[in-house]
Design a protein around this motif. Sequence first.
Motif, PDB file in Angstrom:
ATOM      1  N   ALA A  72       0.830  -1.210   0.000  1.00  0.00           N
ATOM      2  CA  ALA A  72       0.000   0.000   0.000  1.00  0.00           C
ATOM      3  C   ALA A  72       0.861   1.257   0.000  1.00  0.00           C
ATOM      4  CB  ALA A  72      -0.932  -0.001   1.202  1.00  0.00           C
ATOM      5  N   ALA A  73       1.925   1.244   0.800  1.00  0.00           N
ATOM      6  CA  ALA A  73       2.765   2.434   0.938  1.00  0.00           C
ATOM      7  C   ALA A  73       3.731   2.610  -0.234  1.00  0.00           C
ATOM      8  CB  ALA A  73       3.541   2.370   2.244  1.00  0.00           C
ATOM      9  N   HIS A  74       4.158   1.493  -0.830  1.00  0.00           N
ATOM     10  CA  HIS A  74       5.170   1.549  -1.898  1.00  0.00           C
ATOM     11  C   HIS A  74       4.768   0.615  -3.050  1.00  0.00           C
ATOM     12  CE1 HIS A  74       7.855   3.762   0.810  1.00  0.00           C
ATOM     13  NE2 HIS A  74       7.441   2.935   1.737  1.00  0.00           N
ATOM     14  N   PRO A  75       3.694   0.948  -3.759  1.00  0.00           N
ATOM     15  CA  PRO A  75       3.173   0.044  -4.793  1.00  0.00           C
ATOM     16  C   PRO A  75       4.124  -0.221  -5.951  1.00  0.00           C
ATOM     17  CG  PRO A  75       2.091   2.194  -4.888  1.00  0.00           C
ATOM     18  CD  PRO A  75       2.887   2.171  -3.618  1.00  0.00           C
ATOM     19  N   ALA A  76       5.103   0.645  -6.144  1.00  0.00           N
ATOM     20  CA  ALA A  76       6.029   0.460  -7.261  1.00  0.00           C
ATOM     21  C   ALA A  76       7.164  -0.496  -6.935  1.00  0.00           C
ATOM     22  CB  ALA A  76       6.602   1.810  -7.693  1.00  0.00           C
ATOM     23  N   VAL A  77       7.312  -0.870  -5.664  1.00  0.00           N
ATOM     24  CA  VAL A  77       8.415  -1.734  -5.248  1.00  0.00           C
ATOM     25  C   VAL A  77       7.955  -3.189  -5.221  1.00  0.00           C
ATOM     26  CG1 VAL A  77      10.077  -2.248  -3.423  1.00  0.00           C
ATOM     27  CG2 VAL A  77       9.407   0.119  -3.861  1.00  0.00           C
ATOM     28  N   ALA A  78       8.691  -4.068  -5.870  1.00  0.00           N
ATOM     29  CA  ALA A  78       8.367  -5.497  -5.837  1.00  0.00           C
ATOM     30  C   ALA A  78       8.683  -6.071  -4.458  1.00  0.00           C
ATOM     31  CB  ALA A  78       9.166  -6.243  -6.904  1.00  0.00           C
ATOM     32  N   VAL A  79       7.747  -6.824  -3.910  1.00  0.00           N
ATOM     33  CA  VAL A  79       7.935  -7.452  -2.605  1.00  0.00           C
ATOM     34  C   VAL A  79       7.761  -8.959  -2.764  1.00  0.00           C
ATOM     35  CG1 VAL A  79       7.182  -7.602  -0.203  1.00  0.00           C
ATOM     36  CG2 VAL A  79       7.006  -5.416  -1.431  1.00  0.00           C
ATOM     37  N   ALA A  80       8.813  -9.700  -2.474  1.00  0.00           N
ATOM     38  CA  ALA A  80       8.752 -11.156  -2.522  1.00  0.00           C
ATOM     39  C   ALA A  80       8.827 -11.706  -1.110  1.00  0.00           C
ATOM     40  CB  ALA A  80       9.893 -11.723  -3.366  1.00  0.00           C
ATOM     41  N   MET A  81       8.020 -12.710  -0.833  1.00  0.00           N
ATOM     42  CA  MET A  81       8.039 -13.325   0.485  1.00  0.00           C
ATOM     43  C   MET A  81       9.151 -14.368   0.535  1.00  0.00           C
ATOM     44  SD  MET A  81       5.561 -11.514   1.365  1.00  0.00           S
ATOM     45  CE  MET A  81       5.609 -12.000   3.104  1.00  0.00           C
ATOM     46  N   ILE A  82       9.792 -14.456   1.702  1.00  0.00           N
ATOM     47  CA  ILE A  82      10.784 -15.510   1.918  1.00  0.00           C
ATOM     48  C   ILE A  82      10.480 -16.118   3.277  1.00  0.00           C
ATOM     49  CG2 ILE A  82      12.504 -13.844   2.762  1.00  0.00           C
ATOM     50  CD1 ILE A  82      14.587 -15.770   1.340  1.00  0.00           C
ATOM     51  N   SER A  83      10.216 -17.425   3.295  1.00  0.00           N
ATOM     52  CA  SER A  83       9.678 -18.012   4.519  1.00  0.00           C
ATOM     53  C   SER A  83       9.940 -19.505   4.586  1.00  0.00           C
ATOM     54  CB  SER A  83       8.161 -17.765   4.579  1.00  0.00           C
ATOM     55  OG  SER A  83       7.587 -18.356   5.728  1.00  0.00           O
ATOM     56  N   ALA A  84       9.968 -20.012   5.839  1.00  0.00           N
ATOM     57  CA  ALA A  84      10.007 -21.458   6.045  1.00  0.00           C
ATOM     58  C   ALA A  84       8.638 -22.075   5.883  1.00  0.00           C
ATOM     59  CB  ALA A  84      10.549 -21.760   7.441  1.00  0.00           C
ATOM     60  N   ASP A  85       7.605 -21.246   5.878  1.00  0.00           N
ATOM     61  CA  ASP A  85       6.227 -21.707   5.710  1.00  0.00           C
ATOM     62  C   ASP A  85       5.917 -21.769   4.217  1.00  0.00           C
ATOM     63  OD1 ASP A  85       3.522 -22.130   5.633  1.00  0.00           O
ATOM     64  OD2 ASP A  85       2.970 -20.438   6.921  1.00  0.00           O
ATOM     65  N   ASP A  86       5.868 -22.979   3.663  1.00  0.00           N
ATOM     66  CA  ASP A  86       5.564 -23.097   2.238  1.00  0.00           C
ATOM     67  C   ASP A  86       4.276 -23.889   2.011  1.00  0.00           C
ATOM     68  OD1 ASP A  86       6.495 -25.576   2.930  1.00  0.00           O
ATOM     69  OD2 ASP A  86       7.967 -25.753   1.312  1.00  0.00           O
ATOM     70  N   GLU A  87       3.332 -23.747   2.954  1.00  0.00           N
ATOM     71  CA  GLU A  87       2.021 -24.363   2.753  1.00  0.00           C
ATOM     72  C   GLU A  87       1.358 -23.712   1.540  1.00  0.00           C
ATOM     73  OE1 GLU A  87       0.401 -26.900   4.242  1.00  0.00           O
ATOM     74  OE2 GLU A  87       2.315 -27.269   5.246  1.00  0.00           O
ATOM     75  N   PRO A  88       0.838 -24.526   0.611  1.00  0.00           N
ATOM     76  CA  PRO A  88       0.290 -23.962  -0.626  1.00  0.00           C
ATOM     77  C   PRO A  88      -0.789 -22.890  -0.411  1.00  0.00           C
ATOM     78  CG  PRO A  88       0.544 -26.323  -0.859  1.00  0.00           C
ATOM     79  CD  PRO A  88       0.838 -25.993   0.579  1.00  0.00           C
ATOM     80  N   GLU A  89      -1.663 -23.081   0.578  1.00  0.00           N
ATOM     81  CA  GLU A  89      -2.724 -22.105   0.801  1.00  0.00           C
ATOM     82  C   GLU A  89      -2.148 -20.766   1.263  1.00  0.00           C
ATOM     83  OE1 GLU A  89      -6.105 -20.403   0.420  1.00  0.00           O
ATOM     84  OE2 GLU A  89      -5.912 -22.544  -0.054  1.00  0.00           O
ATOM     85  N   THR A  90      -1.102 -20.818   2.094  1.00  0.00           N
ATOM     86  CA  THR A  90      -0.432 -19.591   2.527  1.00  0.00           C
ATOM     87  C   THR A  90       0.205 -18.885   1.339  1.00  0.00           C
ATOM     88  OG1 THR A  90       0.027 -20.501   4.725  1.00  0.00           O
ATOM     89  CG2 THR A  90       1.391 -18.653   4.005  1.00  0.00           C
ATOM     90  N   VAL A  91       0.840 -19.669   0.483  1.00  0.00           N
ATOM     91  CA  VAL A  91       1.493 -19.093  -0.698  1.00  0.00           C
ATOM     92  C   VAL A  91       0.452 -18.467  -1.623  1.00  0.00           C
ATOM     93  CG1 VAL A  91       2.918 -19.590  -2.708  1.00  0.00           C
ATOM     94  CG2 VAL A  91       3.381 -20.760  -0.544  1.00  0.00           C
ATOM     95  N   ARG A  92      -0.662 -19.168  -1.829  1.00  0.00           N
ATOM     96  CA  ARG A  92      -1.708 -18.628  -2.697  1.00  0.00           C
ATOM     97  C   ARG A  92      -2.242 -17.298  -2.161  1.00  0.00           C
ATOM     98  NH1 ARG A  92      -6.726 -22.257  -4.627  1.00  0.00           N
ATOM     99  NH2 ARG A  92      -7.247 -22.306  -2.406  1.00  0.00           N
ATOM    100  N   ARG A  93      -2.426 -17.216  -0.851  1.00  0.00           N
ATOM    101  CA  ARG A  93      -2.915 -15.976  -0.261  1.00  0.00           C
ATOM    102  C   ARG A  93      -1.893 -14.848  -0.440  1.00  0.00           C
ATOM    103  NH1 ARG A  93      -5.019 -16.081   5.631  1.00  0.00           N
ATOM    104  NH2 ARG A  93      -5.892 -14.116   4.878  1.00  0.00           N
TER     105      ARG A  93
END
Length: 225
Positions: A72-93
């Motif tokens: 919301a604050a920086h819509p032009a910046v790409a944000v990628a998640m990096i996590s130990a949680d790789d449950e498909p439903e979490t990733v889809r959300r």
Amino acid sequence: MIHILIADDHPLFRAALAQAVKALEADTEVLEAGSLASAQAVLDARPGIDLVLLDLHMPDSHGLMGLATLRAAHPAVAVAMISADDEPETVRRAMAYGAAGYIPKRSDGDQLHAALRTLLDGGEYLPDDLADRLGALPASDDDDDRTAARLAQLTPQQFKVLTLVAEGRLNKQIADVLGISERTVKAHLSALFEKLDVRNRTQAGVLLKSLQLRDLVPAQRDAPA
């Protein structure tokens, strides 16, 4: 030069990831943040950042709320998640709420390099095995897509107001925090109620809190790459 911000509250992982990123992309400045608040401060001070690698489960990030806040604050910046949680439903959300990619912390050097190249070239990144698992999920009821679309309509200031509403702040408190008048707060509330299709601040707060995820146990959160 490429500018990448790593936002992760675990110092050892953050340092290891920064070293790996510099080794893979020589002409790169890597900035670090140990909390969502410090990540926001870096982005506010450094508008030229190309990519944020955001931990999903920092203490002050509250799951997808951190992603939504930065988007919301920086819509032009790409944000990628990096996590130990790789449950498909979490990733889809996460992808529904605007993540440019999802990098599991178990990724090896080749996968990290592929992720960085894809993301810096403006693409979306998911490792092949995770993409296959997402493809096997049953059809979504589109609630996340609808909520994401509504939140995307908010201005950065309206999103800040919404965040403070979700924390239970009163209009005067919100005005003091943001340095604006109570009349302006009320105007923002009216606008965001309409955009979110809610009738009151309680419903607005519930909608934002729907972005929260279950917390991982420390052993999962701190798993090395």
